[in-house]
Design a protein around this motif. Sequence first.
Motif, PDB file in Angstrom:
ATOM      1  N   ASP A  16      89.972  20.082  22.974  1.00 53.44           N
ATOM      2  CA  ASP A  16      91.349  19.657  23.247  1.00 53.44           C
ATOM      3  C   ASP A  16      91.708  19.821  24.721  1.00 53.44           C
ATOM      4  N   GLU A  17      91.260  20.907  25.334  1.00 52.90           N
ATOM      5  CA  GLU A  17      91.534  21.146  26.753  1.00 52.90           C
ATOM      6  C   GLU A  17      90.919  20.038  27.616  1.00 52.90           C
ATOM      7  N   ILE A  18      89.698  19.642  27.313  1.00 55.16           N
ATOM      8  CA  ILE A  18      89.030  18.613  28.112  1.00 55.16           C
ATOM      9  C   ILE A  18      89.668  17.250  27.872  1.00 55.16           C
ATOM     10  N   VAL A  19      90.010  16.935  26.625  1.00 55.77           N
ATOM     11  CA  VAL A  19      90.696  15.670  26.341  1.00 55.77           C
ATOM     12  C   VAL A  19      92.010  15.605  27.107  1.00 55.77           C
ATOM     13  N   GLU A  20      92.790  16.679  27.046  1.00 59.36           N
ATOM     14  CA  GLU A  20      94.066  16.727  27.767  1.00 59.36           C
ATOM     15  C   GLU A  20      93.850  16.546  29.267  1.00 59.36           C
ATOM     16  N   HIS A  21      92.792  17.126  29.779  1.00 61.30           N
ATOM     17  CA  HIS A  21      92.497  17.021  31.213  1.00 61.30           C
ATOM     18  C   HIS A  21      92.161  15.576  31.595  1.00 61.30           C
ATOM     19  N   PHE A  22      91.337  14.900  30.796  1.00 66.72           N
ATOM     20  CA  PHE A  22      91.066  13.488  31.062  1.00 66.72           C
ATOM     21  C   PHE A  22      92.380  12.703  31.118  1.00 66.72           C
ATOM     22  N   GLU A  23      93.277  12.986  30.181  1.00 68.90           N
ATOM     23  CA  GLU A  23      94.564  12.282  30.153  1.00 68.90           C
ATOM     24  C   GLU A  23      95.400  12.605  31.386  1.00 68.90           C
ATOM     25  N   LEU A  24      95.396  13.858  31.840  1.00 66.86           N
ATOM     26  CA  LEU A  24      96.113  14.234  33.060  1.00 66.86           C
ATOM     27  C   LEU A  24      95.551  13.519  34.288  1.00 66.86           C
ATOM     28  N   LEU A  25      94.275  13.172  34.231  1.00 67.06           N
ATOM     29  CA  LEU A  25      93.632  12.445  35.329  1.00 67.06           C
ATOM     30  C   LEU A  25      93.906  10.943  35.252  1.00 67.06           C
ATOM     31  N   GLY A  26      94.712  10.513  34.279  1.00 73.49           N
ATOM     32  CA  GLY A  26      95.083   9.105  34.170  1.00 73.49           C
ATOM     33  C   GLY A  26      94.187   8.286  33.266  1.00 73.49           C
ATOM     34  N   CYS A  27      93.341   8.943  32.512  1.00 76.58           N
ATOM     35  CA  CYS A  27      92.442   8.242  31.584  1.00 76.58           C
ATOM     36  C   CYS A  27      93.106   8.132  30.212  1.00 76.58           C
ATOM     37  N   SER A  28      92.646   7.177  29.424  1.00 74.23           N
ATOM     38  CA  SER A  28      93.012   7.153  28.010  1.00 74.23           C
ATOM     39  C   SER A  28      91.814   7.676  27.226  1.00 74.23           C
ATOM     40  N   VAL A  29      92.100   8.308  26.096  1.00 72.49           N
ATOM     41  CA  VAL A  29      91.031   8.933  25.325  1.00 72.49           C
ATOM     42  C   VAL A  29      91.196   8.587  23.849  1.00 72.49           C
ATOM     43  N   ALA A  30      90.133   8.086  23.253  1.00 72.20           N
ATOM     44  CA  ALA A  30      90.064   7.895  21.807  1.00 72.20           C
ATOM     45  C   ALA A  30      89.087   8.932  21.276  1.00 72.20           C
ATOM     46  N   GLU A  31      89.558   9.743  20.337  1.00 70.84           N
ATOM     47  CA  GLU A  31      88.706  10.801  19.794  1.00 70.84           C
ATOM     48  C   GLU A  31      87.904  10.273  18.615  1.00 70.84           C
ATOM     49  N   LEU A  32      86.596  10.509  18.647  1.00 71.60           N
ATOM     50  CA  LEU A  32      85.689   9.971  17.642  1.00 71.60           C
ATOM     51  C   LEU A  32      84.870  11.038  16.936  1.00 71.60           C
ATOM     52  N   HIS A  33      85.183  12.297  17.180  1.00 73.34           N
ATOM     53  CA  HIS A  33      84.359  13.367  16.601  1.00 73.34           C
ATOM     54  C   HIS A  33      84.349  13.329  15.076  1.00 73.34           C
ATOM     55  N   ASN A  34      85.326  12.669  14.479  1.00 71.97           N
ATOM     56  CA  ASN A  34      85.369  12.560  13.015  1.00 71.97           C
ATOM     57  C   ASN A  34      84.914  11.191  12.515  1.00 71.97           C
ATOM     58  N   ALA A  35      84.263  10.414  13.336  1.00 70.97           N
ATOM     59  CA  ALA A  35      83.867   9.058  12.948  1.00 70.97           C
ATOM     60  C   ALA A  35      82.871   9.053  11.789  1.00 70.97           C
ATOM     61  N   GLY A  36      82.152  10.134  11.610  1.00 70.36           N
ATOM     62  CA  GLY A  36      81.201  10.214  10.500  1.00 70.36           C
ATOM     63  C   GLY A  36      79.894   9.490  10.767  1.00 70.36           C
ATOM     64  N   LEU A  37      79.654   9.103  12.003  1.00 68.67           N
ATOM     65  CA  LEU A  37      78.409   8.433  12.379  1.00 68.67           C
ATOM     66  C   LEU A  37      77.504   9.433  13.074  1.00 68.67           C
ATOM     67  N   PRO A  38      76.307   9.664  12.562  1.00 64.96           N
ATOM     68  CA  PRO A  38      75.419  10.661  13.164  1.00 64.96           C
ATOM     69  C   PRO A  38      75.145  10.370  14.643  1.00 64.96           C
ATOM     70  N   GLY A  39      75.418  11.363  15.472  1.00 65.17           N
ATOM     71  CA  GLY A  39      75.109  11.251  16.885  1.00 65.17           C
ATOM     72  C   GLY A  39      76.165  10.574  17.723  1.00 65.17           C
ATOM     73  N   TRP A  40      77.183   9.974  17.098  1.00 68.77           N
ATOM     74  CA  TRP A  40      78.210   9.266  17.857  1.00 68.77           C
ATOM     75  C   TRP A  40      78.943  10.261  18.750  1.00 68.77           C
ATOM     76  N   PRO A  41      79.201   9.921  20.031  1.00 72.98           N
ATOM     77  CA  PRO A  41      79.866  10.855  20.947  1.00 72.98           C
ATOM     78  C   PRO A  41      81.278  11.220  20.482  1.00 72.98           C
ATOM     79  N   ASP A  42      81.786  12.322  21.007  1.00 76.97           N
ATOM     80  CA  ASP A  42      83.092  12.846  20.627  1.00 76.97           C
ATOM     81  C   ASP A  42      84.244  11.939  21.022  1.00 76.97           C
TER      82      ASP A  42
END
Length: 107
Positions: free
Chosen positions: A12-38
């Motif tokens: 959560d800290e890193i996601v929030e930091h990306f957003e503070l840097l002006g990025c948009s973030v889609a979280e995928l850690h629950n996608a259920g696909l083996p190996g898919w990035p967070d």
Amino acid sequence: MSRRASKDANHDEIVEHFELLGCSVAELHNAGLPGWPDTVVGCIGVNHLVEIKNPATAYGRRGLNPNQQHFSRDWRGEKVWAVCSTDEATALVQNWRSNAANKRGSE
């Protein structure tokens, strides 16, 4: 049956930091696909796949697990990035922005 992935303690800290840097973030850690990035991190018009690792745990220090290694190896898009801290996230965004500026300048 897919396993519900858990987030690293620093996720959560890193996601929030990306957003503070002006990025948009889609979280995928629950996608259920083996190996898919967070996450998918959008920055200056480009989508970047980012795996978040926690160096405070032995699991995080080992780097990409076998499923993540296979996904990264077989993915035909941009490389999968891994970050462990907000400092690494900042450096990564600076790198993406610098590379984009260099590409615009050479056109």
